[in-house]
Design a protein around this motif. Structure first.
Motif, mmCIF file in Angstrom:
data_model
loop_
_atom_site.group_PDB
_atom_site.id
_atom_site.type_symbol
_atom_site.label_atom_id
_atom_site.label_comp_id
_atom_site.label_asym_id
_atom_site.label_seq_id
_atom_site.Cartn_x
_atom_site.Cartn_y
_atom_site.Cartn_z
ATOM 1 N N THR A 7 2.636 2.364 -4.048
ATOM 2 C CA THR A 7 2.689 2.666 -2.615
ATOM 3 C C THR A 7 1.279 2.982 -2.147
ATOM 4 O O THR A 7 0.576 3.774 -2.772
ATOM 5 C CB THR A 7 3.604 3.887 -2.349
ATOM 6 O OG1 THR A 7 4.893 3.595 -2.882
ATOM 7 C CG2 THR A 7 3.745 4.179 -0.868
ATOM 8 N N CYS A 8 0.892 2.337 -1.045
ATOM 9 C CA CYS A 8 -0.471 2.521 -0.529
ATOM 10 C C CYS A 8 -0.431 2.941 0.937
ATOM 11 O O CYS A 8 0.267 2.312 1.741
ATOM 12 C CB CYS A 8 -1.239 1.207 -0.663
ATOM 13 S SG CYS A 8 -2.912 1.282 0.000
ATOM 14 N N LEU A 9 -1.166 3.957 1.260
ATOM 15 C CA LEU A 9 -1.314 4.377 2.665
ATOM 16 C C LEU A 9 -2.629 3.814 3.190
ATOM 17 O O LEU A 9 -3.676 3.979 2.551
ATOM 18 C CB LEU A 9 -1.336 5.915 2.741
ATOM 19 C CG LEU A 9 -1.715 6.522 4.095
ATOM 20 C CD1 LEU A 9 -0.625 6.274 5.137
ATOM 21 C CD2 LEU A 9 -1.947 8.035 3.960
ATOM 22 N N ILE A 10 -2.572 3.145 4.350
ATOM 23 C CA ILE A 10 -3.797 2.601 4.965
ATOM 24 C C ILE A 10 -3.884 3.095 6.408
ATOM 25 O O ILE A 10 -2.932 2.918 7.178
ATOM 26 C CB ILE A 10 -3.804 1.054 4.961
ATOM 27 C CG1 ILE A 10 -3.598 0.512 3.539
ATOM 28 C CG2 ILE A 10 -5.101 0.516 5.558
ATOM 29 C CD1 ILE A 10 -3.633 -1.010 3.435
ATOM 30 N N THR A 11 -5.004 3.682 6.767
ATOM 31 C CA THR A 11 -5.179 4.076 8.176
ATOM 32 C C THR A 11 -5.820 2.910 8.939
ATOM 33 O O THR A 11 -6.566 2.119 8.358
ATOM 34 C CB THR A 11 -6.059 5.339 8.316
ATOM 35 O OG1 THR A 11 -7.379 5.046 7.819
ATOM 36 C CG2 THR A 11 -5.483 6.525 7.574
ATOM 37 N N GLY A 12 -5.515 2.832 10.232
ATOM 38 C CA GLY A 12 -6.046 1.724 11.038
ATOM 39 C C GLY A 12 -5.585 0.386 10.495
ATOM 40 O O GLY A 12 -6.345 -0.582 10.461
ATOM 41 N N ALA A 13 -4.296 0.340 10.113
ATOM 42 C CA ALA A 13 -3.784 -0.829 9.396
ATOM 43 C C ALA A 13 -3.348 -1.952 10.332
ATOM 44 O O ALA A 13 -2.974 -3.022 9.870
ATOM 45 C CB ALA A 13 -2.607 -0.408 8.513
ATOM 46 N N ASN A 14 -3.416 -1.723 11.632
ATOM 47 C CA ASN A 14 -2.886 -2.722 12.565
ATOM 48 C C ASN A 14 -3.931 -3.726 13.037
ATOM 49 O O ASN A 14 -3.625 -4.590 13.851
ATOM 50 C CB ASN A 14 -2.291 -2.015 13.795
ATOM 51 C CG ASN A 14 -3.351 -1.262 14.559
ATOM 52 O OD1 ASN A 14 -3.922 -0.301 14.057
ATOM 53 N ND2 ASN A 14 -3.656 -1.697 15.769
ATOM 54 N N SER A 15 -5.156 -3.614 12.546
ATOM 55 C CA SER A 15 -6.207 -4.462 13.107
ATOM 56 C C SER A 15 -7.279 -4.760 12.058
ATOM 57 O O SER A 15 -7.450 -3.997 11.098
ATOM 58 C CB SER A 15 -6.831 -3.695 14.289
ATOM 59 O OG SER A 15 -7.981 -4.347 14.756
ATOM 60 N N GLY A 16 -7.993 -5.860 12.247
ATOM 61 C CA GLY A 16 -9.199 -6.164 11.486
ATOM 62 C C GLY A 16 -9.021 -6.057 9.970
ATOM 63 O O GLY A 16 -8.084 -6.598 9.376
ATOM 64 N N ILE A 17 -9.935 -5.341 9.342
ATOM 65 C CA ILE A 17 -9.968 -5.238 7.880
ATOM 66 C C ILE A 17 -8.724 -4.506 7.364
ATOM 67 O O ILE A 17 -8.162 -4.866 6.334
ATOM 68 C CB ILE A 17 -11.278 -4.517 7.454
ATOM 69 C CG1 ILE A 17 -12.502 -5.341 7.904
ATOM 70 C CG2 ILE A 17 -11.328 -4.286 5.954
ATOM 71 C CD1 ILE A 17 -13.829 -4.586 7.862
ATOM 72 N N GLY A 18 -8.261 -3.506 8.101
ATOM 73 C CA GLY A 18 -7.065 -2.745 7.703
ATOM 74 C C GLY A 18 -5.837 -3.633 7.659
ATOM 75 O O GLY A 18 -5.008 -3.546 6.740
ATOM 76 N N LEU A 19 -5.719 -4.520 8.629
ATOM 77 C CA LEU A 19 -4.569 -5.431 8.670
ATOM 78 C C LEU A 19 -4.641 -6.430 7.513
ATOM 79 O O LEU A 19 -3.630 -6.723 6.855
ATOM 80 C CB LEU A 19 -4.527 -6.162 10.020
ATOM 81 C CG LEU A 19 -3.389 -7.161 10.214
ATOM 82 C CD1 LEU A 19 -2.023 -6.506 10.049
ATOM 83 C CD2 LEU A 19 -3.495 -7.837 11.582
ATOM 84 N N GLU A 20 -5.829 -6.941 7.231
ATOM 85 C CA GLU A 20 -5.977 -7.891 6.121
ATOM 86 C C GLU A 20 -5.663 -7.204 4.782
ATOM 87 O O GLU A 20 -5.024 -7.789 3.907
ATOM 88 C CB GLU A 20 -7.392 -8.490 6.129
ATOM 89 C CG GLU A 20 -7.737 -9.334 4.925
ATOM 90 C CD GLU A 20 -6.791 -10.503 4.644
ATOM 91 O OE1 GLU A 20 -5.989 -10.875 5.510
ATOM 92 O OE2 GLU A 20 -6.847 -11.026 3.504
ATOM 93 N N MET A 21 -6.093 -5.940 4.633
ATOM 94 C CA MET A 21 -5.770 -5.228 3.378
ATOM 95 C C MET A 21 -4.268 -5.024 3.272
ATOM 96 O O MET A 21 -3.678 -5.151 2.183
ATOM 97 C CB MET A 21 -6.506 -3.879 3.340
ATOM 98 C CG MET A 21 -8.009 -4.037 3.227
ATOM 99 S SD MET A 21 -8.864 -2.504 2.874
ATOM 100 C CE MET A 21 -8.713 -1.628 4.403
ATOM 101 N N THR A 22 -3.628 -4.726 4.401
ATOM 102 C CA THR A 22 -2.175 -4.555 4.418
ATOM 103 C C THR A 22 -1.494 -5.844 3.973
ATOM 104 O O THR A 22 -0.619 -5.848 3.099
ATOM 105 C CB THR A 22 -1.701 -4.186 5.852
ATOM 106 O OG1 THR A 22 -2.361 -2.997 6.245
ATOM 107 C CG2 THR A 22 -0.205 -4.002 5.927
ATOM 108 N N ARG A 23 -1.906 -6.968 4.570
ATOM 109 C CA ARG A 23 -1.313 -8.270 4.231
ATOM 110 C C ARG A 23 -1.496 -8.578 2.743
ATOM 111 O O ARG A 23 -0.568 -8.976 2.042
ATOM 112 C CB ARG A 23 -1.969 -9.376 5.076
ATOM 113 C CG ARG A 23 -1.324 -10.741 4.915
ATOM 114 C CD ARG A 23 -2.243 -11.861 5.345
ATOM 115 N NE ARG A 23 -3.435 -11.985 4.522
ATOM 116 C CZ ARG A 23 -3.469 -12.533 3.303
ATOM 117 N NH1 ARG A 23 -2.367 -13.009 2.754
ATOM 118 N NH2 ARG A 23 -4.597 -12.598 2.617
#
Ligand SMILES: NC(=O)c1ccc[n+]([C@@H]2O[C@H](COP(=O)([O-])OP(=O)(O)OC[C@H]3O[C@@H](n4cnc5c(N)ncnc54)[C@H](OP(=O)(O)O)[C@@H]3O)[C@@H](O)[C@H]2O)c1
Length: 323
Positions: A7-23
């Motif tokens: 399980t990973c928590l990512i802040t600012g996950a809805n945009s840019g680099i955060g979104l790509e890390m989420t994907r």
């Protein structure tokens, strides 16, 4: 890599680099907790780019508000027994000088102080071998503090007052503080299995980071052919969060998937402890009151809290994503 038990928590996950890390992590079956300022926007983009949407959970967080950070961390503590990775990614750049509701300069609070508070709140659920990654920046190198400042850092050195403010200076200081916090955590977690890293994603990566001032927007557009794309920019923080090559390592700064020396100032362990003390003082001085719930319907139209923008255009968030 199979991340189905992570399980990973990512802040600012809805945009840019955060979104790509989420994907990227979600495509390896990782459960990703997307901590976003606007969960409606986060939900829409996640549905557009993530393969395993049932392994995505959304948490609302406004890093410009300590109350919101407290509320988000309380929710995570209630819902999640164990966190394997935390990627502290959200950030702002190029803002005019403003104070948050907690009377701290906005860039400092969003990029550093609130991440400090979030991590301290959720530390107890970090897995014994958890990894924490700060999405940092080479721009930390441009901070030069005189020796007297290093001995006794003060609030005005980190949360810049208006007369001393430039947006670049505030950004550089916030990124330096994150690296110093990494060193503090490296010391605190010595002889545990936990690892902490800072990762520079790349310079002039064209994301929404440069949207706050048009000259930056122009500069980032001109630099686009020579800089990393969003996928490439996400690679180093994802490497730090997941690579088995880093098992047993901690307290290191990475750039282009390689270990790299941070600035002399950023290496100063004494300063790391002083900045940690100052951060605790700044938190203790502030009474953190619970925020009321905002219904999802209202989030669809609410304005971005500290950016004076038109209402959220989720279509442009998806369109901007070039991962
Ligand atoms: N792009 C580069 O060239 C570059 C270079 C070095 C380091 N970095 C670092 O990389 C990280 C990611 O930046 P990016 O380039 O991907 O920019 P981005 O697309 O603008 O993403 C920034 C994220 O932070 C979130 N955020 C901003 N203010 C927030 C707040 N008050 N509360 C909660 N979330 C907030 C944004 O949410 P909203 O969608 O709600 O605004 C967005 O999701 C940042 O830490 C940045 O400093 C980027």
């Amino acid at each position: 890599m199979d991340l189905s038990n992570k399980t990973c928590l990512i802040t600012g996950a809805n945009s840019g680099i955060g979104l790509e890390m989420t994907r990227c992590l979600n495509s390896r079956d990782c459960t990703v907790l997307m901590a976003c300022r606007n969960t409606y926007a986060g939900d829409v983009v996640a549905r557009n780019v993530c393969e395993n949407i049932d392994r995505i959970k959304l948490y609302k967080i406004n890093l410009a508000s300590l109350a919101s950070v407290k509320k988000c961390s309380d929710q995570i503590l209630r819902d999640i027994p164990k966190l394997d990775m935390v990627i502290l990614n959200a950030g702002v750049f190029g803002l005019p000088w403003t104070l948050t509701q907690d009377s701290l300069e906005t860039t400092f609070q969003v990029n550093y102080m609130s991440h400090y508070f979030l991590l301290m709140n959720i530390e107890k659920i970090l897995a014994p071998d958890a990894r924490v990654v700060f999405v940092s920046s080479e721009s930390h190198r441009h901070v030069s503090w005189p020796f007297s400042y290093q001995l006794t850092p003060t609030k005005d050195m980190v949360s810049l007052p208006e007369h001393a403010y430039t947006s670049i200076k505030a950004y550089n200081v916030s990124k330096l503080c994150s690296i110093l916090f990494m060193h503090y955590l490296g010391y605190r977690w010595m002889n545990t299995g936990k690892g902490v890293f800072c990762a520079h994603p790349g310079s002039f990566v064209k994301t929404r980071l440069c949207q706050n001032w048009w000259p930056y927007e122009v500069l980032y557009t001109i630099m686009r052919p020579f800089s990393k794309n969003i996928c490439q920019a996400a690679a180093t923080p994802v490497y730090c969060a997941t690579s088995p090559e880093l098992n047993g390592m901690s307290d290191q700064y990475y750039k282009d998937l390689k270990r790299c020396e941070e600035s002399e100032l950023a290496k100063d362990l004494h300063l790391a402890f002083r900045i940690n003390d100052l951060s605790q003082e700044l938190l203790l001085e502030r009474i953190i009151v619970e925020e009321p719930d905002i219904p999802v319907e209202k989030q669809k139209t609410e304005h971005y809290a500290d950016q004076d923008k038109d209402s959220i255009d989720v279509n442009s968030l998806v369109a901007n994503y070039s991962g």
